[in-house]
Design an enzyme around this catalytic site. Structure first.
Site, PDB file in Angstrom:
ATOM      1  N   LYS A 298       0.895  -1.100  -0.219  1.00 29.37           N
ATOM      2  CA  LYS A 298       0.036  -0.143   0.226  1.00 29.37           C
ATOM      3  C   LYS A 298       0.925   1.075   0.132  1.00 29.37           C
ATOM      4  O   LYS A 298       1.574   1.287   0.688  1.00 29.37           O
ATOM      5  CB  LYS A 298      -0.937   0.051   1.162  1.00 29.37           C
TER       6      LYS A 298
ATOM      7  N   GLU B  32      10.115   1.008  10.449  1.00 27.86           N
ATOM      8  CA  GLU B  32      11.031   1.941  10.495  1.00 27.86           C
ATOM      9  C   GLU B  32      10.528   3.423  10.674  1.00 27.86           C
ATOM     10  O   GLU B  32       9.754   3.754   9.904  1.00 27.86           O
ATOM     11  CB  GLU B  32      11.748   2.020   9.014  1.00 27.86           C
TER      12      GLU B  32
ATOM     13  N   CYS C  74      13.212  10.850   7.896  1.00 26.61           N
ATOM     14  CA  CYS C  74      12.877  10.413   9.205  1.00 26.61           C
ATOM     15  C   CYS C  74      14.209  10.420   9.893  1.00 26.61           C
ATOM     16  O   CYS C  74      14.343  10.594  11.226  1.00 26.61           O
ATOM     17  CB  CYS C  74      12.769   8.915   9.165  1.00 26.61           C
TER      18      CYS C  74
ATOM     19  N   GLU D  43       9.554  15.325  16.571  1.00 29.06           N
ATOM     20  CA  GLU D  43       9.627  15.185  15.210  1.00 29.06           C
ATOM     21  C   GLU D  43       9.192  16.350  14.289  1.00 29.06           C
ATOM     22  O   GLU D  43       7.846  15.847  14.378  1.00 29.06           O
ATOM     23  CB  GLU D  43       9.683  13.818  14.718  1.00 29.06           C
TER      24      GLU D  43
END
Length: 494
Positions: free
Chosen positions: A190, A266, A300, A397
Protein backbone atom coordinates in the site's frame (compact mmCIF):
# COMPACT_ATOMS: atom_id res chain seq x y z
CA UNK A 1 -8.35 -3.86 -19.17
CA UNK A 2 -10.68 -0.96 -18.36
CA UNK A 3 -10.02 2.46 -19.87
CA UNK A 4 -10.95 3.85 -16.45
CA UNK A 5 -7.61 2.82 -14.98
CA UNK A 6 -5.36 5.08 -17.08
CA UNK A 7 -5.22 8.82 -17.68
CA UNK A 8 -3.14 10.96 -20.03
CA UNK A 9 -0.79 13.26 -18.11
CA UNK A 10 2.39 15.16 -18.85
CA UNK A 11 5.40 16.31 -16.90
CA UNK A 12 7.45 19.44 -17.66
CA UNK A 13 10.50 17.24 -18.16
CA UNK A 14 9.30 14.30 -20.25
CA UNK A 15 6.04 15.49 -21.81
CA UNK A 16 2.91 13.33 -22.22
CA UNK A 17 2.67 9.85 -20.74
CA UNK A 18 -0.02 7.35 -19.76
CA UNK A 19 -0.50 7.29 -15.99
CA UNK A 20 -2.04 4.15 -14.45
CA UNK A 21 -4.72 5.00 -11.88
CA UNK A 22 -6.12 1.57 -11.03
CA UNK A 23 -5.13 -0.96 -8.40
CA UNK A 24 -2.35 -3.28 -9.60
CA UNK A 25 -3.55 -6.79 -8.73
CA UNK A 26 -2.57 -10.01 -10.52
CA UNK A 27 -0.43 -8.04 -12.98
CA UNK A 28 -3.42 -6.00 -14.16
CA UNK A 29 -4.69 -2.51 -13.38
CA UNK A 30 -8.26 -2.80 -12.13
CA UNK A 31 -10.93 -0.54 -10.72
CA UNK A 32 -11.60 -0.69 -7.00
CA UNK A 33 -14.59 -2.79 -6.01
CA UNK A 34 -16.57 0.28 -4.94
CA UNK A 35 -15.23 2.29 -7.91
CA UNK A 36 -14.28 4.97 -5.41
CA UNK A 37 -11.43 7.34 -6.26
CA UNK A 38 -9.48 10.11 -4.55
CA UNK A 39 -7.63 13.14 -5.85
CA UNK A 40 -3.85 13.49 -6.02
CA UNK A 41 -2.61 17.04 -5.46
CA UNK A 42 0.47 18.72 -6.95
CA UNK A 43 2.15 20.26 -3.87
CA UNK A 44 3.95 22.89 -5.96
CA UNK A 45 0.74 24.32 -7.42
CA UNK A 46 -1.99 23.04 -5.06
CA UNK A 47 -3.84 21.80 -8.16
CA UNK A 48 -5.31 18.35 -8.82
CA UNK A 49 -3.07 16.11 -10.93
CA UNK A 50 -5.57 13.29 -11.37
CA UNK A 51 -7.67 10.82 -9.38
CA UNK A 52 -6.73 7.23 -8.58
CA UNK A 53 -8.76 4.26 -7.41
CA UNK A 54 -9.07 3.90 -3.64
CA UNK A 55 -8.66 0.45 -2.11
CA UNK A 56 -11.15 -0.68 0.51
CA UNK A 57 -11.02 -3.73 2.77
CA UNK A 58 -12.63 -5.69 -0.08
CA UNK A 59 -9.80 -4.76 -2.44
CA UNK A 60 -7.23 -5.75 0.18
CA UNK A 61 -8.91 -9.16 0.42
CA UNK A 62 -8.68 -9.60 -3.36
CA UNK A 63 -5.01 -8.57 -3.43
CA UNK A 64 -4.15 -10.88 -0.53
CA UNK A 65 -5.93 -13.79 -2.23
CA UNK A 66 -3.90 -13.14 -5.39
CA UNK A 67 -0.67 -13.01 -3.40
CA UNK A 68 -1.55 -16.20 -1.50
CA UNK A 69 -2.38 -18.06 -4.71
CA UNK A 70 0.93 -16.99 -6.25
CA UNK A 71 2.89 -17.95 -3.14
CA UNK A 72 1.32 -21.39 -2.91
CA UNK A 73 1.50 -21.93 -6.66
CA UNK A 74 3.65 -20.48 -9.44
CA UNK A 75 6.07 -18.47 -7.27
CA UNK A 76 6.97 -21.52 -5.20
CA UNK A 77 8.12 -23.27 -8.37
CA UNK A 78 10.37 -20.41 -9.51
CA UNK A 79 14.03 -21.08 -8.76
CA UNK A 80 16.07 -18.60 -6.69
CA UNK A 81 18.19 -17.90 -9.77
CA UNK A 82 15.08 -17.01 -11.77
CA UNK A 83 13.86 -14.72 -8.98
CA UNK A 84 17.16 -12.91 -9.29
CA UNK A 85 16.77 -12.65 -13.07
CA UNK A 86 13.34 -11.05 -12.65
CA UNK A 87 14.74 -8.48 -10.22
CA UNK A 88 17.70 -7.69 -12.46
CA UNK A 89 15.40 -7.28 -15.44
CA UNK A 90 13.19 -4.95 -13.40
CA UNK A 91 16.24 -2.87 -12.43
CA UNK A 92 17.22 -2.58 -16.10
CA UNK A 93 13.72 -1.40 -17.07
CA UNK A 94 13.67 1.18 -14.28
CA UNK A 95 17.09 2.45 -15.33
CA UNK A 96 15.96 2.72 -18.95
CA UNK A 97 12.93 4.77 -17.87
CA UNK A 98 14.65 6.76 -15.13
CA UNK A 99 13.77 10.22 -16.47
CA UNK A 100 10.05 9.46 -16.70
CA UNK A 101 9.87 7.87 -13.25
CA UNK A 102 11.86 10.72 -11.68
CA UNK A 103 9.58 13.28 -13.34
CA UNK A 104 6.48 11.54 -11.98
CA UNK A 105 8.08 11.45 -8.53
CA UNK A 106 8.72 15.21 -8.66
CA UNK A 107 5.22 15.93 -9.95
CA UNK A 108 3.57 13.87 -7.25
CA UNK A 109 5.84 14.49 -4.26
CA UNK A 110 7.27 17.95 -5.00
CA UNK A 111 10.92 17.01 -4.53
CA UNK A 112 13.43 18.65 -6.84
CA UNK A 113 14.05 16.82 -10.09
CA UNK A 114 17.75 16.54 -9.23
CA UNK A 115 16.92 14.71 -6.00
CA UNK A 116 14.26 12.63 -7.72
CA UNK A 117 16.81 11.42 -10.26
CA UNK A 118 19.08 10.48 -7.37
CA UNK A 119 16.24 8.60 -5.69
CA UNK A 120 15.42 6.57 -8.78
CA UNK A 121 19.09 5.81 -9.32
CA UNK A 122 19.12 4.45 -5.76
CA UNK A 123 15.96 2.44 -6.51
CA UNK A 124 17.74 0.80 -9.44
CA UNK A 125 20.77 0.03 -7.27
CA UNK A 126 18.64 -1.46 -4.50
CA UNK A 127 16.59 -3.72 -6.78
CA UNK A 128 19.74 -4.85 -8.59
CA UNK A 129 21.50 -5.54 -5.29
CA UNK A 130 18.74 -7.84 -4.06
CA UNK A 131 18.60 -9.50 -7.45
CA UNK A 132 22.14 -10.61 -6.70
CA UNK A 133 21.10 -12.00 -3.31
CA UNK A 134 18.26 -14.19 -4.58
CA UNK A 135 20.33 -17.35 -5.15
CA UNK A 136 22.49 -16.88 -2.06
CA UNK A 137 19.90 -17.54 0.65
CA UNK A 138 21.50 -20.54 2.33
CA UNK A 139 21.02 -22.85 5.29
CA UNK A 140 23.51 -24.94 7.25
CA UNK A 141 24.36 -28.54 7.98
CA UNK A 142 24.92 -29.22 11.67
CA UNK A 143 26.96 -32.23 12.81
CA UNK A 144 25.36 -33.67 15.95
CA UNK A 145 25.94 -37.44 15.83
CA UNK A 146 27.08 -40.15 13.34
CA UNK A 147 23.59 -41.66 12.96
CA UNK A 148 21.72 -38.41 12.25
CA UNK A 149 21.72 -35.73 9.60
CA UNK A 150 20.68 -32.20 10.50
CA UNK A 151 20.28 -29.12 8.35
CA UNK A 152 18.51 -25.78 8.33
CA UNK A 153 16.58 -23.98 5.59
CA UNK A 154 15.87 -20.27 5.31
CA UNK A 155 12.31 -20.21 4.01
CA UNK A 156 10.11 -17.29 2.93
CA UNK A 157 7.44 -16.06 5.34
CA UNK A 158 4.62 -16.04 2.79
CA UNK A 159 2.36 -13.09 1.99
CA UNK A 160 3.85 -9.81 3.16
CA UNK A 161 1.90 -6.61 3.66
CA UNK A 162 4.01 -3.52 3.13
CA UNK A 163 2.97 0.06 3.91
CA UNK A 164 5.21 2.90 2.72
CA UNK A 165 5.35 6.67 3.33
CA UNK A 166 5.16 9.69 1.06
CA UNK A 167 8.60 11.22 1.60
CA UNK A 168 10.54 8.77 -0.61
CA UNK A 169 7.70 7.01 -2.44
CA UNK A 170 9.62 4.77 -4.80
CA UNK A 171 12.80 4.40 -2.76
CA UNK A 172 10.85 3.08 0.25
CA UNK A 173 9.04 0.72 -2.11
CA UNK A 174 12.37 -0.62 -3.38
CA UNK A 175 13.76 -1.04 0.14
CA UNK A 176 10.85 -3.33 0.95
CA UNK A 177 10.11 -5.25 -2.24
CA UNK A 178 13.79 -6.01 -2.97
CA UNK A 179 14.53 -8.32 -0.02
CA UNK A 180 10.97 -9.67 0.13
CA UNK A 181 11.00 -10.84 -3.49
CA UNK A 182 14.61 -12.05 -3.37
CA UNK A 183 13.72 -14.40 -0.52
CA UNK A 184 10.62 -15.80 -2.25
CA UNK A 185 7.73 -13.95 -0.62
CA UNK A 186 4.72 -12.38 -2.31
CA UNK A 187 3.54 -8.86 -1.55
CA UNK A 188 0.56 -6.58 -1.08
CA UNK A 189 1.99 -3.06 -1.09
CA UNK A 190 0.00 0.00 0.00
CA UNK A 191 1.42 3.34 -1.08
CA UNK A 192 0.85 6.64 0.71
CA UNK A 193 -2.35 8.39 -0.31
CA UNK A 194 -0.41 11.61 -0.96
CA UNK A 195 1.97 10.02 -3.47
CA UNK A 196 0.59 6.99 -5.33
CA UNK A 197 1.60 7.83 -8.90
CA UNK A 198 5.24 6.71 -9.24
CA UNK A 199 4.51 3.28 -7.74
CA UNK A 200 1.76 2.73 -10.32
CA UNK A 201 4.21 3.61 -13.11
CA UNK A 202 6.68 1.21 -11.48
CA UNK A 203 4.02 -1.53 -11.53
CA UNK A 204 3.97 -1.53 -15.34
CA UNK A 205 7.59 -2.65 -15.35
CA UNK A 206 6.91 -5.44 -12.85
CA UNK A 207 4.76 -7.18 -15.45
CA UNK A 208 7.20 -6.38 -18.26
CA UNK A 209 10.08 -7.87 -16.23
CA UNK A 210 8.26 -11.20 -16.20
CA UNK A 211 7.07 -11.54 -12.62
CA UNK A 212 4.12 -13.97 -12.47
CA UNK A 213 0.67 -12.58 -11.63
CA UNK A 214 -0.02 -12.05 -7.94
CA UNK A 215 3.61 -11.90 -6.83
CA UNK A 216 3.65 -8.12 -6.36
CA UNK A 217 0.37 -6.26 -5.91
CA UNK A 218 0.31 -2.47 -5.45
CA UNK A 219 -2.76 -0.66 -4.14
CA UNK A 220 -3.53 3.01 -3.47
CA UNK A 221 -5.52 3.90 -0.40
CA UNK A 222 -5.74 5.43 3.02
CA UNK A 223 -4.04 4.15 6.13
CA UNK A 224 -7.17 4.10 8.25
CA UNK A 225 -8.87 1.77 5.73
CA UNK A 226 -6.46 -0.17 3.50
CA UNK A 227 -3.51 0.10 5.88
CA UNK A 228 -5.60 -1.07 8.81
CA UNK A 229 -6.95 -3.96 6.74
CA UNK A 230 -3.42 -5.09 5.88
CA UNK A 231 -2.23 -4.82 9.49
CA UNK A 232 -5.08 -6.95 10.84
CA UNK A 233 -5.50 -9.37 7.92
CA UNK A 234 -5.58 -13.00 8.99
CA UNK A 235 -3.94 -14.25 5.78
CA UNK A 236 -0.96 -11.87 5.78
CA UNK A 237 2.12 -13.41 7.39
CA UNK A 238 4.17 -10.28 7.92
CA UNK A 239 3.71 -6.52 7.85
CA UNK A 240 6.47 -3.98 7.22
CA UNK A 241 5.83 -0.28 7.78
CA UNK A 242 7.74 2.96 7.39
CA UNK A 243 6.20 6.07 8.90
CA UNK A 244 5.40 7.74 12.18
CA UNK A 245 5.95 6.12 15.57
CA UNK A 246 2.30 6.73 16.45
CA UNK A 247 1.03 4.74 13.46
CA UNK A 248 3.73 2.13 14.02
CA UNK A 249 2.26 1.42 17.45
CA UNK A 250 -1.20 0.95 15.91
CA UNK A 251 0.16 -1.46 13.31
CA UNK A 252 2.02 -3.49 15.89
CA UNK A 253 -1.12 -3.73 18.03
CA UNK A 254 -3.24 -4.81 15.06
CA UNK A 255 -0.65 -7.42 14.07
CA UNK A 256 -0.63 -8.82 17.61
CA UNK A 257 -4.41 -8.87 17.96
CA UNK A 258 -4.94 -10.64 14.62
CA UNK A 259 -2.69 -13.57 13.71
CA UNK A 260 0.47 -12.38 15.51
CA UNK A 261 2.09 -11.63 12.17
CA UNK A 262 5.76 -10.71 12.02
CA UNK A 263 6.44 -6.95 12.15
CA UNK A 264 9.25 -4.65 11.10
CA UNK A 265 8.99 -0.92 11.66
CA UNK A 266 11.12 2.00 10.46
CA UNK A 267 9.76 4.96 12.39
CA UNK A 268 10.48 8.52 13.41
CA UNK A 269 13.63 10.31 14.47
CA UNK A 270 15.02 13.43 16.10
CA UNK A 271 18.61 12.96 15.15
CA UNK A 272 21.54 14.84 16.75
CA UNK A 273 24.18 16.35 14.49
CA UNK A 274 27.27 17.13 16.60
CA UNK A 275 30.01 19.59 15.58
CA UNK A 276 33.22 19.69 17.63
CA UNK A 277 35.64 22.61 17.90
CA UNK A 278 38.19 20.92 15.65
CA UNK A 279 35.77 20.26 12.80
CA UNK A 280 36.33 21.73 9.37
CA UNK A 281 33.65 24.42 9.67
CA UNK A 282 33.03 24.83 5.96
CA UNK A 283 32.62 21.10 5.47
CA UNK A 284 30.50 20.76 8.61
CA UNK A 285 28.17 23.55 7.49
CA UNK A 286 27.73 21.85 4.12
CA UNK A 287 26.78 18.55 5.72
CA UNK A 288 24.60 20.06 8.45
CA UNK A 289 22.73 21.98 5.75
CA UNK A 290 22.29 18.78 3.74
CA UNK A 291 21.40 16.86 6.87
CA UNK A 292 18.33 18.96 7.62
CA UNK A 293 17.18 20.47 4.32
CA UNK A 294 17.63 17.42 2.10
CA UNK A 295 14.22 16.35 0.80
CA UNK A 296 12.72 19.53 2.31
CA UNK A 297 13.42 18.21 5.81
CA UNK A 298 10.93 15.40 5.19
CA UNK A 299 13.39 12.70 6.20
CA UNK A 300 13.04 10.35 9.16
CA UNK A 301 16.77 10.61 9.90
CA UNK A 302 17.01 14.41 9.39
CA UNK A 303 19.67 16.07 11.54
CA UNK A 304 17.15 18.34 13.23
CA UNK A 305 19.06 18.81 16.50
CA UNK A 306 22.43 20.45 15.89
CA UNK A 307 24.90 20.70 18.79
CA UNK A 308 27.93 22.94 18.22
CA UNK A 309 30.86 23.16 20.65
CA UNK A 310 31.18 26.57 22.28
CA UNK A 311 34.58 27.41 20.76
CA UNK A 312 33.16 27.68 17.23
CA UNK A 313 29.46 28.20 17.96
CA UNK A 314 29.12 31.84 16.85
CA UNK A 315 31.23 31.37 13.74
CA UNK A 316 29.34 28.21 12.80
CA UNK A 317 25.89 29.75 13.25
CA UNK A 318 26.75 32.69 11.01
CA UNK A 319 28.15 30.40 8.31
CA UNK A 320 25.19 28.03 8.56
CA UNK A 321 22.72 30.90 8.36
CA UNK A 322 24.39 32.16 5.19
CA UNK A 323 24.42 28.68 3.67
CA UNK A 324 20.74 28.06 4.44
CA UNK A 325 19.79 31.34 2.79
CA UNK A 326 21.57 30.19 -0.39
CA UNK A 327 19.35 27.10 -0.77
CA UNK A 328 17.20 27.48 -3.85
CA UNK A 329 13.53 27.02 -2.96
CA UNK A 330 11.01 26.78 -5.78
CA UNK A 331 9.78 24.88 -8.81
CA UNK A 332 10.81 21.22 -8.48
CA UNK A 333 11.44 20.99 -12.22
CA UNK A 334 14.14 23.68 -12.25
CA UNK A 335 17.56 22.03 -12.13
CA UNK A 336 18.92 24.59 -9.66
CA UNK A 337 16.12 23.96 -7.13
CA UNK A 338 17.29 22.33 -3.91
CA UNK A 339 14.10 22.52 -1.87
CA UNK A 340 10.62 22.05 -3.29
CA UNK A 341 7.29 22.27 -1.44
CA UNK A 342 6.18 20.23 1.54
CA UNK A 343 4.06 17.31 0.43
CA UNK A 344 0.60 18.54 1.47
CA UNK A 345 -1.44 21.27 3.12
CA UNK A 346 -1.65 19.12 6.25
CA UNK A 347 2.12 18.77 6.45
CA UNK A 348 2.63 22.46 5.70
CA UNK A 349 0.28 23.44 8.51
CA UNK A 350 1.94 21.02 10.92
CA UNK A 351 5.41 22.45 10.26
CA UNK A 352 4.21 26.04 10.53
CA UNK A 353 2.64 25.07 13.85
CA UNK A 354 6.05 23.95 15.14
CA UNK A 355 7.63 27.18 13.92
CA UNK A 356 4.97 29.12 15.82
CA UNK A 357 5.61 27.02 18.94
CA UNK A 358 9.35 27.70 18.71
CA UNK A 359 8.75 31.43 18.57
CA UNK A 360 6.24 31.34 21.44
CA UNK A 361 8.59 29.31 23.66
CA UNK A 362 11.31 31.93 23.25
CA UNK A 363 13.67 30.48 20.65
CA UNK A 364 15.32 32.90 18.23
CA UNK A 365 14.66 32.65 14.50
CA UNK A 366 18.11 33.10 12.97
CA UNK A 367 16.70 32.81 9.46
CA UNK A 368 13.46 31.74 7.78
CA UNK A 369 10.39 30.99 9.82
CA UNK A 370 7.84 32.00 7.20
CA UNK A 371 6.06 30.80 4.08
CA UNK A 372 7.99 31.00 0.82
CA UNK A 373 5.94 32.59 -1.97
CA UNK A 374 2.15 32.63 -2.17
CA UNK A 375 1.38 29.40 -4.05
CA UNK A 376 2.29 25.84 -3.20
CA UNK A 377 3.30 24.39 0.17
CA UNK A 378 6.70 26.11 0.34
CA UNK A 379 8.43 26.99 3.64
CA UNK A 380 11.62 28.98 4.08
CA UNK A 381 14.64 27.05 5.39
CA UNK A 382 14.45 27.83 9.11
CA UNK A 383 17.11 27.92 11.82
CA UNK A 384 16.30 28.37 15.51
CA UNK A 385 18.95 29.34 18.07
CA UNK A 386 18.73 30.00 21.83
CA UNK A 387 16.84 26.78 22.28
CA UNK A 388 16.32 24.77 25.46
CA UNK A 389 16.21 20.96 25.71
CA UNK A 390 12.57 21.02 26.83
CA UNK A 391 11.23 22.97 23.85
CA UNK A 392 8.87 21.22 21.41
CA UNK A 393 11.19 21.98 18.51
CA UNK A 394 13.95 20.08 20.33
CA UNK A 395 11.82 17.15 21.51
CA UNK A 396 9.37 16.34 18.71
CA UNK A 397 9.85 15.27 15.10
CA UNK A 398 8.93 18.22 12.86
CA UNK A 399 9.52 16.56 9.49
CA UNK A 400 10.22 19.81 7.69
CA UNK A 401 12.95 22.37 6.89
CA UNK A 402 13.35 23.45 10.52
CA UNK A 403 16.45 22.96 12.66
CA UNK A 404 17.37 23.88 16.23
CA UNK A 405 21.00 24.75 17.04
CA UNK A 406 22.34 24.51 20.60
CA UNK A 407 25.73 25.03 22.25
CA UNK A 408 27.68 22.45 24.25
CA UNK A 409 30.94 22.43 26.22
CA UNK A 410 32.23 18.89 26.71
CA UNK A 411 32.10 15.54 25.00
CA UNK A 412 30.33 13.97 27.96
CA UNK A 413 27.69 16.69 27.89
CA UNK A 414 26.92 16.33 24.19
CA UNK A 415 26.67 12.54 24.39
CA UNK A 416 24.06 12.97 27.10
CA UNK A 417 22.22 15.61 25.03
CA UNK A 418 22.39 13.50 21.89
CA UNK A 419 20.88 10.50 23.65
CA UNK A 420 18.19 12.60 25.37
CA UNK A 421 15.42 11.53 23.02
CA UNK A 422 12.81 8.80 22.68
CA UNK A 423 14.17 8.26 19.19
CA UNK A 424 17.40 6.65 18.01
CA UNK A 425 17.40 6.46 14.24
CA UNK A 426 20.56 8.35 13.26
CA UNK A 427 23.25 10.79 14.41
CA UNK A 428 26.40 12.44 13.11
CA UNK A 429 29.76 13.58 14.45
CA UNK A 430 31.98 16.22 12.84
CA UNK A 431 35.59 16.20 14.00
CA UNK A 432 39.12 15.77 12.67
CA UNK A 433 40.02 13.47 15.57
CA UNK A 434 39.42 9.82 14.69
CA UNK A 435 39.51 8.81 18.34
CA UNK A 436 36.75 11.30 19.16
CA UNK A 437 34.72 10.16 16.17
CA UNK A 438 34.85 6.49 17.16
CA UNK A 439 34.39 7.11 20.89
CA UNK A 440 31.34 9.35 20.45
CA UNK A 441 29.84 7.14 17.73
CA UNK A 442 30.05 4.16 20.06
CA UNK A 443 28.23 6.04 22.82
CA UNK A 444 25.39 7.43 20.73
CA UNK A 445 22.26 5.26 20.85
CA UNK A 446 21.38 5.40 17.18
CA UNK A 447 21.10 2.84 14.41
CA UNK A 448 23.33 4.84 12.06
CA UNK A 449 26.10 7.30 12.92
CA UNK A 450 27.76 9.33 10.17
CA UNK A 451 31.17 10.92 10.62
CA UNK A 452 31.96 14.11 8.68
CA UNK A 453 28.97 13.54 6.41
CA UNK A 454 25.19 13.10 6.61
CA UNK A 455 22.38 11.20 4.88
CA UNK A 456 24.94 8.90 3.27
CA UNK A 457 22.61 5.94 2.83
CA UNK A 458 23.45 2.95 0.64
CA UNK A 459 21.67 -0.28 -0.22
CA UNK A 460 24.58 -2.35 1.14
CA UNK A 461 24.47 -0.72 4.58
CA UNK A 462 21.80 -1.75 7.14
CA UNK A 463 19.46 1.03 8.27
CA UNK A 464 17.08 1.13 11.22
CA UNK A 465 16.52 2.55 14.65
CA UNK A 466 17.07 2.17 18.36
CA UNK A 467 14.34 2.90 20.92
CA UNK A 468 11.10 4.29 19.43
CA UNK A 469 12.64 4.60 15.96
CA UNK A 470 11.67 1.08 15.04
CA UNK A 471 12.20 -2.66 14.98
CA UNK A 472 14.46 -4.51 12.56
CA UNK A 473 16.82 -3.34 9.84
CA UNK A 474 16.34 -2.52 6.19
CA UNK A 475 18.97 -2.69 3.44
CA UNK A 476 22.09 -4.79 3.27
CA UNK A 477 22.20 -8.48 4.09
CA UNK A 478 20.45 -7.68 7.37
CA UNK A 479 17.14 -7.00 5.59
CA UNK A 480 16.94 -10.60 4.37
CA UNK A 481 16.28 -11.75 7.95
CA UNK A 482 13.05 -9.71 7.93
CA UNK A 483 11.61 -11.96 5.23
CA UNK A 484 12.85 -15.45 6.10
CA UNK A 485 12.31 -17.98 8.86
CA UNK A 486 14.61 -20.79 9.86
CA UNK A 487 13.46 -24.41 9.65
CA UNK A 488 15.48 -27.18 11.25
CA UNK A 489 15.33 -30.67 9.74
CA UNK A 490 16.57 -33.64 11.80
CA UNK A 491 16.91 -37.03 10.04
CA UNK A 492 17.54 -40.34 11.78
CA UNK A 493 19.83 -42.45 9.58
CA UNK A 494 19.59 -46.26 9.35
Amino acid sequence: MSSNVFVELKTPLTGPYKQPTGLFINNEFVESVDKKTFEVINPATEEVICSVHEASEKDVDIAVAAARKAFEGVWREVTPQQRGIYLLKLADLLEKNLDLIAAVESLDNGKSITMARGDIGAVVGCIRYYGGWADKIEGKTIDISPDTFHYTRQEPLGVCGQIIPWNFPLLMLAWKVGPALATGNTIVMKTAEQTPLSALVFAQFVKEAGFPPGVLNIISGFGRVAGAAISSHMDIDKVAFTGSTMVGRQIMKAAAESNLKKVTLELGGKSPNIVFNDADIEQAVTWVNFGIYFNHGQTCCAGSRVYVQEGIYDKFVEAFKKRAQENKVGDPFHDETFQGPQVSQLQYDRIMGYIKAGKEEGATVATGGERHGDKGYFIQPTIFTNVRPDMKIMREEIFGPVVAVAKFSTEEEVIKLGNDSNYGLAAAVHTKDLNTAIRVSNHLRAGTVWVNQYNALHHQLPFGGYKESGIGRELGEAALANYTQCKSVAIKLN
